[in-house]
Design a protein around this motif. Structure first.
Motif, PDB file in Angstrom:
ATOM      1  N   VAL A   1      -4.878   4.122  -2.593  1.00 25.53           N
ATOM      2  CA  VAL A   1      -4.658   4.416  -1.319  1.00 25.53           C
ATOM      3  C   VAL A   1      -3.233   5.363  -1.195  1.00 25.53           C
TER       4      VAL A   1
ATOM      5  N   LYS B   1     -10.962   0.672   1.538  1.00 22.92           N
ATOM      6  CA  LYS B   1     -11.570   1.393   2.483  1.00 22.92           C
ATOM      7  C   LYS B   1     -10.821   0.610   3.752  1.00 22.92           C
TER       8      LYS B   1
ATOM      9  N   ASP C   1      -1.170   8.523  -1.611  1.00 28.38           N
ATOM     10  CA  ASP C   1      -1.302   9.921  -1.613  1.00 28.38           C
ATOM     11  C   ASP C   1      -0.305  10.496  -2.654  1.00 28.38           C
TER      12      ASP C   1
ATOM     13  N   ARG D   1      -6.910   1.600   4.323  1.00 32.06           N
ATOM     14  CA  ARG D   1      -7.115   2.845   4.889  1.00 32.06           C
ATOM     15  C   ARG D   1      -7.271   2.924   6.209  1.00 32.06           C
TER      16      ARG D   1
ATOM     17  N   ASP E   1      -4.645   1.018   8.132  1.00 33.19           N
ATOM     18  CA  ASP E   1      -3.377   1.877   7.901  1.00 33.19           C
ATOM     19  C   ASP E   1      -3.583   2.783   9.330  1.00 33.19           C
ATOM     20  N   LYS E   2      -4.608   3.413   9.525  1.00 32.63           N
ATOM     21  CA  LYS E   2      -4.574   4.354  10.699  1.00 32.63           C
ATOM     22  C   LYS E   2      -4.733   3.902  11.916  1.00 32.63           C
TER      23      LYS E   2
ATOM     24  N   ALA F   1     -12.422   9.391   0.844  1.00 33.85           N
ATOM     25  CA  ALA F   1     -12.913   8.240   1.664  1.00 33.85           C
ATOM     26  C   ALA F   1     -14.062   7.390   1.077  1.00 33.85           C
TER      27      ALA F   1
ATOM     28  N   GLN G   1      -7.678  12.633   1.622  1.00 35.70           N
ATOM     29  CA  GLN G   1      -7.897  11.154   1.955  1.00 35.70           C
ATOM     30  C   GLN G   1      -9.476  11.205   2.531  1.00 35.70           C
TER      31      GLN G   1
ATOM     32  N   HIS H   1       0.562  -1.160  -0.100  1.00 40.62           N
ATOM     33  CA  HIS H   1       0.059  -0.116  -0.087  1.00 40.62           C
ATOM     34  C   HIS H   1       0.893   1.404   0.034  1.00 40.62           C
TER      35      HIS H   1
END
Length: 187
Positions: A94, A121, A96, A124, A127-128, A113, A109, A66
């Motif tokens: 995904v 999704k 940036d 993402r 990842d957070k 979304a 982002q 990613h």
């Protein structure tokens, strides 16, 4: 316990792991002088694997890859040839634009979304979660204010990703609330 993963899928997954490791070789997690960056995509893939009774190898391979377009000199054509058009498409979703300032990248982002594919999704959101865990675990040299700003951004993004995956959302909500409380309580 036997998983429903073919030998071919297993081999492609390991190929993606090696590819990601090679591409991220020498990179360190931002603000942490001893944490190899490759740990991050491995943690994202591991989190996604741990919540899925049936292993979606496209999801897991895209999770490993990613950040390669965003943070390395990886060639999209090479990713497509090695891992397929679908994986490349998810990775692109995904990725940036590193030419934009950080606040604008984060805003994009949030704005994009809801338009992401279901697989993107999940990546993402995972990842957070992994980024929040790193913020709370490693001495990144971040100020209290910077941590709170990241957590606020992550919360706004997660709100836009609502309905993605109930398990991931529960994990995010639990860990986000704990992280916000911990950062606010730190003096």
């Amino acid at each position: 316990m036997q998983e429903n993963v073919s030998t071919r899928e297993h081999d492609i997954f390991l190929k993606a792991l090696v590819f990601a490791a090679d591409m991220h070789a020498g990179q360190l997690k931002k603000g942490c002088s001893k944490l190899p960056f490759i740990n991050h995509p491995i943690k994202v893939a591991s989190l996604l694997s741990s919540i899925s009774p049936k292993k979606d190898m496209t999801l897991l391979i895209a999770a490993l890859l990613h950040d390669v377009l965003e943070k390395t000199a990886a060639d999209p054509a090479g990713i497509k040839a090695a891992f397929g058009k679908e994986v490349l498409g998810i990775v692109r979703e995904v990725t940036d634009d590193r030419n934009l300032p950080d606040p604008e990248r984060k805003q994009r982002q949030i704005e994009s979304a809801r338009r992401l594919s279901p697989t993107a999704k999940k990546i993402r959101l995972a990842d957070k979660i992994c980024n929040m865990r790193d913020i709370m675990t490693y001495p990144l040299g971040w100020s209290r204010q910077r941590k709170l700003a990241y957590l606020e951004f992550a919360g706004r993004l997660a709100a836009e990703l609502q309905g993605t995956d109930a398990r991931l959302e529960r994990i995010f909500n639990r860990e986000h609330a704990a992280a916000v409380c911990a950062v606010r309580a730190a003096a």
